[in-house]
Scaffold this active site. Structure first.
Site, PDB file in Angstrom:
ATOM      1  N   CYS A   2      -5.789   3.713  -2.025  1.00  0.00           N
ATOM      2  CA  CYS A   2      -6.384   4.819  -2.773  1.00  0.00           C
ATOM      3  C   CYS A   2      -7.271   4.278  -3.890  1.00  0.00           C
ATOM      4  CB  CYS A   2      -5.358   5.765  -3.371  1.00  0.00           C
ATOM      5  SG  CYS A   2      -4.552   6.826  -2.171  1.00  0.00           S
ATOM      6  N   GLY A  28      -9.880   4.086   0.604  1.00  0.00           N
ATOM      7  CA  GLY A  28      -9.332   5.272   1.244  1.00  0.00           C
ATOM      8  C   GLY A  28     -10.408   6.081   1.923  1.00  0.00           C
ATOM      9  N   ASN A 102      -3.046   6.352  -7.787  1.00  0.00           N
ATOM     10  CA  ASN A 102      -3.056   5.263  -6.806  1.00  0.00           C
ATOM     11  C   ASN A 102      -1.701   4.565  -6.871  1.00  0.00           C
ATOM     12  OD1 ASN A 102      -4.495   1.942  -6.761  1.00  0.00           O
ATOM     13  ND2 ASN A 102      -3.634   3.104  -5.072  1.00  0.00           N
ATOM     14  N   GLY A 103      -1.001   4.498  -5.753  1.00  0.00           N
ATOM     15  CA  GLY A 103       0.297   3.854  -5.702  1.00  0.00           C
ATOM     16  C   GLY A 103       1.299   4.724  -4.969  1.00  0.00           C
ATOM     17  N   TYR A 244      -6.752  -8.779   0.811  1.00  0.00           N
ATOM     18  CA  TYR A 244      -7.490  -7.860   1.683  1.00  0.00           C
ATOM     19  C   TYR A 244      -8.080  -6.629   0.997  1.00  0.00           C
ATOM     20  CZ  TYR A 244      -8.281  -4.223   5.193  1.00  0.00           C
ATOM     21  OH  TYR A 244      -8.831  -3.212   5.929  1.00  0.00           O
TER      22      TYR A 244
END
Length: 458
Positions: A2, A28, A102-103, A244
């Site tokens: 995200c 995302g 985010n998370g 990544y």
């Protein structure tokens, strides 16, 4: 994953957030949303689409104001639907509040049950919505006080942005799992982003990270107050962000992502010790590591696989079956690079192994005489519960098969993973400073299970 983004004191706030989200699209692709404020009201637009498909010129007329936050969604479980696309909105005694997160909260199941028992009505199945209900039910004279008191109840990974009619509030969990950066626009006003690369597009300059356990309150005029809402715990930054997730042009956890991936490739070359004619990356995930591998090993780097960058999220598959169609539409081999060559192919990770298997066959069909698969991270042996869509342990090929078993399955002549020590040499960090649970099975927090059946992370 995200991505979240927020701006203050900008005439075209929602347009700037749109540009920021565009730069964060890699974090995302399942939904995009923006909430703006004109000082009187909050306005929202969100769709389960890519950023470019979710907004047009007319959208920004519906998102007025000089403050805005935005979100691009990457779901860890569940389906993509309108109600699960952030930011989320709620109205209470202190006004209207929006949240973008985010998370993933590892105590979401019990939090939701307790909130529902107190009368909370959830609009979605997302853990992000918990922040709104926690704040609404907390005691306090102001919304920032209610948020400050409620945040310690959330456990797990969260970098989060709140927007009211007059304030933007940012916070990061006490472990600092997920990134959150603070920058400055040309007029000196603050801007917040999951990654620093999204500052460049709007002409902002990176200033610092929001610290673990820190809450920043930004007024409409740009005045900023920092509060430590929780004592920082041992830093557990997600190491896979460097491997990544993050864009190579970002500065993350105090390091250049580009340089980190080069170092990972060099460490992999030192451990691989293979004779070959050419090094090729799996684009784009293996690009930087392949460059580092080639530099360290002295084996020339070539683009033996070409990626089709125009593959959308949907396409019409032929009715007649074509073997490996899903991989072929994204990647195509260059026969002149591969014919008769001993090839080392570099990628960042192996999850189920099915894509690697198809790539190896593709390279052999294109004439490669030898295929060595080299991975710039250790074997992925355990799921992530902090915001990554990894499969269950049973589906992770490295959790129940040896390296030799995996090599035989994908059809490579040799398979090499980077060691844990090699990975930390690459990120230039101490193992104690990173979360590597997907490689080590050592989780920094307690995980509520069955987790995946009951929660959707952000």
């Amino acid at each position: 994953m995200c991505g979240i983004y927020g701006v203050v004191g900008q005439e075209e706030a929602s347009n700037l957030v749109y540009l920021g989200l565009y730069a964060l699209q890699h974090r995302g692709q399942e939904g995009a949303g923006i909430v703006s404020s004109d000082g009187k009201m909050l306005y929202r637009r969100r769709r389960p689409r890519l950023v470019s498909e979710s907004f047009d010129e007319g959208s920004f007329k519906q998102l007025p104001g000089d403050m805005a936050i935005g979100h691009v969604r990457y779901s860890t479980t569940g389906t993509t639907m309108d109600k699960n696309v952030a930011p989320f909105l709620a109205t209470g005694s202190c006004g209207t509040l929006a949240v973008a997160h985010n998370g993933t909260l590892v105590n979401f199941p019990s939090l939701r049950r307790s909130l529902e028992a107190e009368g909370a009505l959830f609009q979605s199945t997302m853990d992000s919505e918990v922040f709104l209900h926690l704040a609404a039910m907390e005691k306090g004279d102001s919304i920032e006080e209610k948020i400050q008191r409620s945040l310690p109840k959330a456990e797990g990974a969260y970098s989060v942005l709140f927007l009211t009619e007059s304030k933007l509030i940012a916070a990061r969990d006490p472990h600092g799992f997920r990134p959150l950066c603070l920058g400055r626009m040309a007029n000196g006003q603050p801007v917040l982003s999951s990654e620093s690369c999204a500052f460049d597009l709007v002409g902002a300059k990176y200033e610092r990270e929001i610290q673990a356990g820190e809450m920043v309150i930004i007024e409409r005029n740009g005045e900023m107050t920092s509060i430590q809402f929780a004592k920082p715990k041992e830093r557990k930054a997600c190491v896979f962000e460097h491997i990544y997730f993050a864009r190579p042009d970002s500065f993350l956890f105090g390091e250049s992502v580009y340089k980190t991936r080069l170092r990972l490739g060099r460490a992999l070359a030192r451990e691989c010790n293979v004779q070959a004619d050419v090094v090729i990356p799996v684009p784009d995930s293996g690009m930087m590591a392949a460059m580092g591998f080639a530099e360290e090993s002295g084996i020339p780097l070539q683009m033996g696989l070409i990626r089709n960058h125009y593959v959308g999220r949907t396409f019409i598959e032929p009715k007649q079956s074509i073997r490996g169609f899903g991989v072929k539409i994204k990647l195509n081999p260059v026969r002149s690079v591969l014919q008769g060559k001993r090839v080392v192919v570099i990628d960042d990770s192996i999850v189920r192994g099915t894509t690697c298997r198809k790539i190896v066959k593709m390279l052999r069909d294109a004439g490669a005489s030898q295929v060595v698969f080299a991975i710039s991270s250790p074997p992925t042996v355990s799921p992530c519960y902090y915001g990554i869509d990894t499969p269950t342990k049973e589906e992770l090929i490295a959790s129940n098969q040896t390296v030799e078993d995996i090599r035989a399955y994908i059809g490579a002549d040799k398979l090499v993973y980077l060691s844990l020590q090699g990975m930390y040499d690459g990120v230039k960090g101490k193992p104690s400073e990173y979360c590597d649970a997907c490689f080590s099975e050592k989780y920094p927090t307690k995980i509520e299970l069955p987790y995946l059946e009951s929660a959707q992370g952000s």
